[in-house]
Enzyme design. Structure first.
Site, PDB file in Angstrom:
ATOM      1  CE1 TYR A 194       6.760  -3.712  -0.061  1.00  0.00           C
ATOM      2  CE2 TYR A 194       6.403  -5.860   0.947  1.00  0.00           C
ATOM      3  CZ  TYR A 194       5.911  -4.732   0.314  1.00  0.00           C
ATOM      4  OH  TYR A 194       4.573  -4.634   0.036  1.00  0.00           O
TER       5      TYR A 194
ATOM      6  CG  HIS B 116       3.206  -7.001  -5.952  1.00  0.00           C
ATOM      7  ND1 HIS B 116       3.086  -5.861  -5.184  1.00  0.00           N
ATOM      8  CD2 HIS B 116       1.943  -7.331  -6.317  1.00  0.00           C
ATOM      9  CE1 HIS B 116       1.809  -5.528  -5.091  1.00  0.00           C
ATOM     10  NE2 HIS B 116       1.097  -6.399  -5.765  1.00  0.00           N
TER      11      HIS B 116
ATOM     12  CG  HIS C  38       6.146  -6.658  -2.838  1.00  0.00           C
ATOM     13  ND1 HIS C  38       4.783  -6.473  -2.804  1.00  0.00           N
ATOM     14  CD2 HIS C  38       6.351  -7.868  -2.256  1.00  0.00           C
ATOM     15  CE1 HIS C  38       4.205  -7.499  -2.241  1.00  0.00           C
ATOM     16  NE2 HIS C  38       5.148  -8.368  -1.897  1.00  0.00           N
TER      17      HIS C  38
ATOM     18  CG  HIS D  83      -0.981  -0.768  -4.864  1.00  0.00           C
ATOM     19  ND1 HIS D  83      -0.502  -1.733  -5.717  1.00  0.00           N
ATOM     20  CD2 HIS D  83      -0.492  -1.094  -3.630  1.00  0.00           C
ATOM     21  CE1 HIS D  83       0.254  -2.594  -5.051  1.00  0.00           C
ATOM     22  NE2 HIS D  83       0.267  -2.220  -3.778  1.00  0.00           N
TER      23      HIS D  83
ATOM     24  CG  MET E 257      -1.100  -2.227   0.831  1.00  0.00           C
ATOM     25  SD  MET E 257       0.398  -1.697  -0.047  1.00  0.00           S
ATOM     26  CE  MET E 257       1.665  -2.391   1.015  1.00  0.00           C
TER      27      MET E 257
END
Length: 471
Positions: free
Chosen positions: A63, A95, A167, A249, A324
């Site tokens: 990240y 991403h 990301h 997501h 996530m």
């Protein structure tokens, strides 16, 4: 839906169709969603938030955070469109990109600071950037705000400094990769009627979100509770807010996501759903009609995962191999609510595998188990992996977790929190479900779906014709 296509550059002759060769592919498409116009009105300017030659580490997940300053305008403007600027050839490397609002009291000396996010040595100023103001994910295109809504800049409550989080997903551990991706924002002095906001809902990203291995279907629920929506909306917008787009997501184990909506314990039609979730196709779904969220309503982001081929636990986390379960809601009018999420209590999850006592006080992370003996001095993540998971046990664990008390996350814009933050509440139990409106396809409703299927087939043919013309 997923479209598989193949074509030849020549029309079919008397001898029949010719082999398509390499002219073939597949793509996830969303035919029935209302599309937003990409027409940009006069007097619209642009500015780019773009990394410059960021060296991407040769590791699975990175990240990268970079601080930027929004355009200095003399009066209020509205951002009306945001589109990704993904470096050519890096479409599978980048991403997602999140844009956060930072503390307005920072100064321009912060602007040269690019650093790996969530790192012990990252600049302290990065920790002031907590409020998501835009999100883009892999496979998505640009987003144009409805004609009556825009993201406000230029007033004292608007973002001055923003943090762009990129990301990088690098499972092949590529080396010597340099990236200059980012976002392009379109802004205008022609103001719209409403200021847009973003609410992040779902499961708080944490190791307390855990998925056992070996299951075809594991269900996770992230709650935006009625307590959070009651307090936050009552104080500023008792008439409620209108949601006009949703981004769902998850990561690689995700198979289905739905943002469920409840009012007085009656389940309304979902805000958004994707029963064929594609990790490589994540974009905002515009809502038509827009959906009203009232004080006291509640939302559940429901994610279904497949861990059948995994040997160990899957943890909530940042890597695409972690998981996530989030919904990003674009709405108006803007209120002081940034996150409305939950996480299941950890004690009930540990009790399932037989944990009796944990380290106290907590001095390490992940914290350590003290008893029983078979888990002694193991971290709770190691204990969970040591447990002998079977399909039956994993399904029983899922049922336990869905009924555990939840920890409420309810945060304001910036670093402040609403008073219900940290409350422990029982997950809501809906009394009934309101049927979908007439004309919506449901299982077993073939006649209603006939026109929809015809529309999809026609759209697929138009797509193939478009590809053929381009060739």
């Amino acid at each position: 839906m997923r479209v598989i296509w193949a074509l030849h550059s020549e029309d079919v002759g008397l001898s029949g169709p010719k082999y398509h060769g390499i002219n073939r592919g597949r793509k996830s498409l969303r035919f029935l969603n209302p599309g937003a116009s990409t027409n940009i009105p006069p007097e619209t300017a642009t500015f780019d938030l773009r990394n410059i030659n960021v060296p991407v580490p040769d590791k699975d997940t990175t990240y990268w955070c970079q601080m930027f300053k929004m355009p200095e305008v003399q009066k209020k403007h509205h951002i009306i469109r945001i589109e990704p600027l993904i470096q050519k050839g890096h479409e599978n490397l980048v991403h997602h990109i999140l844009l956060y609002q930072c503390d307005s009291s920072l100064n321009d000396s912060e602007l040269d600071m690019g650093h790996e996010c969530f790192h012990p040595n990252m600049p302290d100023s990065f920790t002031t950037c907590e409020t998501v103001i835009f999100a883009w994910a892999i496979g998505g295109e640009g987003f144009t705000y409805p004609v009556h809504v825009g993201m406000s800049i230029g007033t004292e409550v608007d973002p001055v400094y923003v943090l762009m989080e990129v990301h990088f997903d690098n499972p092949a551990l590529q080396t010597e990769v340099v990236d200059s991706s980012g976002l392009r924002l379109y802004y205008t002095p022609r103001l719209r009627t409403y200021d847009a906001g973003v609410i992040e809902t779902g499961v708080w990203v944490s190791l307390y979100h855990m998925l056992p291995p070996g299951l075809q279907e594991y269900i996770t629920e992230g709650h935006c509770t009625q307590e959070c929506l009651q307090e936050s909306l009552d104080s500023e917008m008792p008439g409620g807010v209108l949601v006009f787009a949703v981004l769902l997501h998850a990561h690689l184990a995700g198979r289905s996501i739905k943002t469920r909506h409840f009012r007085e314990q009656v389940e309304l039609p979902p805000l958004a759903s994707d029963d064929q979730f594609d990790f490589n196709f994540q974009e905002f779904q515009p809502l038509s009609p827009e959906r009203l969220i009232l004080p006291g309503d509640s939302l559940i982001t429901e994610c279904i995962y497949n861990t059948k081929d995994r040997q160990n636990m899957t943890w909530g986390g940042l890597s695409t191999r972690d998981e996530m379960c989030l919904s990003y809601l674009l709405y108006y009018p803007r209120v002081n609510l940034a996150r409305c999420e939950s996480i299941p209590e950890i004690t009930g999850q540990l009790k399932f595998i037989g944990v009796k006592r944990i380290q106290s006080p907590l001095t390490t992370w992940p914290f350590v188990i003290k008893s029983p003996k078979r888990y002694s001095n193991l971290s709770f993540t190691e204990a969970m992996d040591k447990f002998r998971w079977t399909r039956k046990r994993a399904k029983a664990f899922n049922e336990v977790v869905l009924n555990l008390p939840i920890n409420v996350r309810c945060s304001k814009i910036g670093l402040d929190e609403w008073s219900v933050q940290g409350m422990i509440v029982a997950p809501p139990k809906p009394r009934s479900v309101r049927p979908p409106p007439a004309g919506v396809c449901t299982k077993g409703s073939a006649s209603q779906c006939h026109c929809t299927i015809s529309y999809i087939l026609a759209a697929a043919l138009m797509l193939l014709m478009h590809i053929h013309i381009q060739l």
